[in-house]
Design a protein around this motif. Structure first.
Motif, PDB file in Angstrom:
ATOM      1  N   PHE A  64       0.827  -1.215   0.000  1.00 50.52           N
ATOM      2  CA  PHE A  64       0.000   0.000   0.000  1.00 50.52           C
ATOM      3  C   PHE A  64       0.862   1.267   0.000  1.00 50.52           C
ATOM      4  O   PHE A  64       0.489   2.278  -0.587  1.00 50.52           O
ATOM      5  N   ILE A  65       2.016   1.199   0.692  1.00 55.35           N
ATOM      6  CA  ILE A  65       2.918   2.364   0.653  1.00 55.35           C
ATOM      7  C   ILE A  65       3.320   2.647  -0.796  1.00 55.35           C
ATOM      8  O   ILE A  65       3.221   3.778  -1.280  1.00 55.35           O
ATOM      9  N   CYS A  66       3.705   1.578  -1.511  1.00 58.29           N
ATOM     10  CA  CYS A  66       4.089   1.768  -2.922  1.00 58.29           C
ATOM     11  C   CYS A  66       2.907   2.310  -3.713  1.00 58.29           C
ATOM     12  O   CYS A  66       3.046   3.213  -4.540  1.00 58.29           O
ATOM     13  N   SER A  67       1.724   1.740  -3.460  1.00 58.99           N
ATOM     14  CA  SER A  67       0.549   2.134  -4.226  1.00 58.99           C
ATOM     15  C   SER A  67       0.207   3.610  -4.004  1.00 58.99           C
ATOM     16  O   SER A  67      -0.071   4.345  -4.953  1.00 58.99           O
ATOM     17  N   PHE A  68       0.238   4.061  -2.734  1.00 58.61           N
ATOM     18  CA  PHE A  68      -0.107   5.466  -2.475  1.00 58.61           C
ATOM     19  C   PHE A  68       1.018   6.413  -2.893  1.00 58.61           C
ATOM     20  O   PHE A  68       0.770   7.576  -3.222  1.00 58.61           O
ATOM     21  N   LEU A  69       2.277   5.893  -2.866  1.00 67.86           N
ATOM     22  CA  LEU A  69       3.375   6.708  -3.401  1.00 67.86           C
ATOM     23  C   LEU A  69       3.142   6.967  -4.882  1.00 67.86           C
ATOM     24  O   LEU A  69       3.295   8.086  -5.376  1.00 67.86           O
ATOM     25  N   LEU A  70       2.737   5.905  -5.571  1.00 67.59           N
ATOM     26  CA  LEU A  70       2.516   6.034  -7.008  1.00 67.59           C
ATOM     27  C   LEU A  70       1.300   6.924  -7.296  1.00 67.59           C
ATOM     28  O   LEU A  70       1.306   7.719  -8.242  1.00 67.59           O
ATOM     29  N   LEU A  71       0.276   6.799  -6.464  1.00 60.69           N
ATOM     30  CA  LEU A  71      -0.907   7.663  -6.628  1.00 60.69           C
ATOM     31  C   LEU A  71      -0.491   9.131  -6.432  1.00 60.69           C
ATOM     32  O   LEU A  71      -0.877  10.007  -7.204  1.00 60.69           O
ATOM     33  N   SER A  72       0.312   9.364  -5.387  1.00 59.78           N
ATOM     34  CA  SER A  72       0.789  10.727  -5.146  1.00 59.78           C
ATOM     35  C   SER A  72       1.619  11.205  -6.325  1.00 59.78           C
ATOM     36  O   SER A  72       1.466  12.332  -6.797  1.00 59.78           O
ATOM     37  N   TYR A  73       2.509  10.335  -6.808  1.00 61.21           N
ATOM     38  CA  TYR A  73       3.340  10.720  -7.957  1.00 61.21           C
ATOM     39  C   TYR A  73       2.446  11.108  -9.141  1.00 61.21           C
ATOM     40  O   TYR A  73       2.627  12.148  -9.765  1.00 61.21           O
ATOM     41  N   ASN A  74       1.460  10.273  -9.435  1.00 62.46           N
ATOM     42  CA  ASN A  74       0.583  10.543 -10.577  1.00 62.46           C
ATOM     43  C   ASN A  74      -0.101  11.899 -10.445  1.00 62.46           C
ATOM     44  O   ASN A  74      -0.195  12.654 -11.401  1.00 62.46           O
ATOM     45  N   PHE A  75      -0.582  12.221  -9.246  1.00 61.18           N
ATOM     46  CA  PHE A  75      -1.301  13.481  -9.061  1.00 61.18           C
ATOM     47  C   PHE A  75      -0.359  14.687  -9.000  1.00 61.18           C
ATOM     48  O   PHE A  75      -0.619  15.722  -9.591  1.00 61.18           O
TER      49      PHE A  75
END
Lengths: 155, 444
Positions: free
Chosen positions: B414-425
């Motif tokens: 989930f850390i990776c997933s939310f990091l990637l979500l943050s990166y995308n936004f």
């Protein structure tokens, strides 16, 4: 017999254009450039015909009735038509260049813009028009160029 | 009808909704960190302070954060109602809410009553402001559409949730007063708070937004009128009746009936959404569609799990079962739906504001190329993020049955997933910031 309304007539044009949009996009997704080109032209012509019906017949009547020619909701609708027209041009260019990714990015953007524009018209502007222009709905509907729209969108 | 009040222009300043949408992934990161840090001990009991901290990081920090942003964006656009002083209102709301959430999480984690005390004050203030302003606006709306009805009901449910929540929090830190003129056990208060928050506030708003967004994103047929007219009111009315009965007797058979009366409408919503999406005109692969399908299946599984309880009473006493259902509902239904929605709304808003400035400021001959939605957020990175989230979800569910080592693995993913979500936004925001100055005025 049910009397036809502005809401029903114009909303029907929206859904017709939506399906033309989806067809053209599907062809691009599959790299069928010939059918995509015809599909996109049909879609854009139908949209332009719908815009003309609004900009030259419905909106002026609405503006006259409400006295909101310069700053009212119809001005915003005209502005959004301009935004869509700009995307139409870019989409046509990407079909000529056969640039699939570019087209799909543009069509995604157009879809959002077009659908929220339609929602505002269908949920607010058209029902208001039906109500405020009640006496002249039939006259307005008769003066619309529906034949051209039908001919274009059934190509 | 006053037409001058109706300005369909309406899209509020970009910063108004965006600050909420872009804060949510950061709280997602914090929640994932908590999952990793607390590990297997986390789900040992529903009453563990750490799990309360984690739940509120998700429900307030991610979910409510996004929902408030959505409210502030949707009201002007779809209802033609302007929020007064939108920038000021959103700044104050966002600040109070963020600080309140951080203090609540901190207070619960280190069991520090003074921090919880301040958290309750900050959160109450922010919700009071939100409910007052949005409630005032919602009552001005002239054209009552199903989404407006759902938003009104959700706002009522939020009010109830906040009152109950403040009473639960107040009980924890021994406040000498309660907002409700009733003496309820902490268990009852918490269960009521949970039901009103998850079903009333969150699910009702998702349902209302779905009426508008699902047909919009994939060109599906509209939801049936019968459903849009009755679903949300039935759920809220049942919730209200159940509440009154539950206060008196938690095991009354009417409670079972309410489970059915809430579970079935929610199930009908999920199945109808899946059905409409199957009939969509737009057949392209789409990350939002994937997220929504996961969400609807997640909701259905939760409802089935909920319906099993009356048949297998032992489940009700099992320590992990209600946690499993809540996790399924939040991480399997709400979070996927929200992320799917954000993947459409965030790039569209950025594009829209760039395009508006271009048309307003620049003559056509000096037009600057504005990136389209898929250039603002790359589809392939959105897909990677989706698959990461789904994998994390799998481990999280596994982790409830077998905490070690699955919970920590879930936390890491989930850390990776939310990091990637943050990166995308945030990458999308950076693009906006780079292009915006080029659109401010024509070159001489």
């Amino acid at each position: 017999m049910n009397q036809k309304t502005i809401t029903a007539t114009f909303s029907q044009q929206h859904s017709h254009c939506d399906s033309l949009f989806a067809q053209a996009e599907f062809e691009v997704d599959k790299n069928h450039w010939e059918t995509a080109t015809t599909g996109l032209t049909t879609f854009i012509n139908s949209m332009e015909c719908h815009f003309t019906n609004e900009e030259q017949i419905l909106f002026p009547r609405f503006e006259q009735c409400t006295g909101s020619a310069t700053a009212g909701p119809t001005q915003v609708m005209r502005f959004e038509h301009q935004q869509m027209r700009q995307l139409f041009q870019e989409m046509q260019a990407s079909v000529v260049q056969q640039d699939r990714d570019q087209y799909l990015g543009l069509s995604e953007t157009l879809l959002m813009l077009m659908r929220q524009h339609n929602a505002k018209e269908e949920q607010i502007l058209y029902p208001m028009s039906d109500q405020m222009l009640a006496d002249e709905v039939t006259t307005i509907l008769e003066s619309l160029d529906l034949t051209t729209f039908d001919k274009l969108s059934n190509l | 009808m006053n037409v001058t009040q109706l300005s369909l222009q309406q899209t509020p300043p970009l910063s108004v909704p965006l600050r909420f949408f872009l804060t949510a992934p950061l709280f997602g990161l914090l929640a994932s960190g908590l999952l990793l840090y607390q590990g297997p001990s986390l789900f040992a009991s529903r009453w563990h302070f750490a799990i309360l901290a984690l739940t509120h990081t998700v429900t307030l920090g991610i979910i409510t954060m996004v929902m408030i942003g959505a409210f502030l964006q949707i009201l002007p656009v779809l209802a033609g109602i302007q929020i007064p002083r939108p920038r000021l209102v959103s700044t104050i709301l966002h600040l109070l809410l963020s600080l309140g959430i951080i203090m609540l999480i901190g207070g619960l984690l280190i069991a520090y009553p003074l921090l919880i005390h301040w958290a309750l004050l900050f959160l109450s203030l922010s919700f009071l402001l939100f409910i007052a302003i949005v409630g005032y606006c919602l009552f001005q709306v002239k054209t009552i559409t199903p989404i407006i009805i759902a938003m009104r009901l959700a706002l009522i449910a939020l009010t109830v949730t906040i009152i109950l929540g403040v009473d639960v929090g107040g009980a924890i830190i021994s406040w000498p007063f309660t907002l409700l003129p009733l003496k309820l056990s902490p268990l009852k208060l918490t269960n009521l708070h949970l039901a009103w928050g998850l079903i009333g506030w969150i699910a009702l708003l998702i349902i209302g937004v779905a009426y508008q967004m699902v047909p919009m994103f994939q060109i599906t047929p509209p939801y049936p009128t019968l459903l849009t007219r009755w679903l949300a009111p039935v759920i809220l009315t049942t919730l209200l009746i159940w509440t009154l009965l539950y206060i008196n007797d938690e095991n009354s058979p009417v409670t079972l009936l309410s489970t059915i009366l809430i579970g079935i409408p929610l199930g009908v919503f999920a199945i109808t959404t899946l059905y409409l999406q199957a009939k969509r005109l737009r057949k392209l692969a789409d990350v939002t569609l994937n997220y929504w399908r996961v969400g609807m299946v997640g909701l259905l599984i939760t409802i089935i799990g909920w319906f099993l309880i009356p048949f297998y009473p032992s489940l009700a006493n099992s320590p992990f079962y209600d946690i499993l259902l809540i996790v399924l509902f939040i991480a399997g239904f709400i979070l996927p739906v929200m992320q799917g929605m954000l993947y459409k709304i965030v790039p569209f808003l950025l594009w829209l504001h760039l395009q508006n400035q271009q048309l307003a400021n620049l003559p056509a001959s000096q037009a600057v190329k504005i990136p389209n939605m898929k250039q603002i957020i790359s589809e392939s990175w959105a897909y990677r993020q989706f698959w990461l989230y789904l994998t994390g979800l799998g481990f999280l569910i596994g982790g409830i049955l077998q905490p070690y080592p699955f919970i920590q693995v879930a936390g890491l993913i989930f850390i990776c997933s939310f990091l990637l979500l943050s990166y995308n936004f945030y990458h999308a925001l950076k693009l906006y910031i780079v292009i915006k100055p080029q659109l401010s005025q024509p070159k001489s």
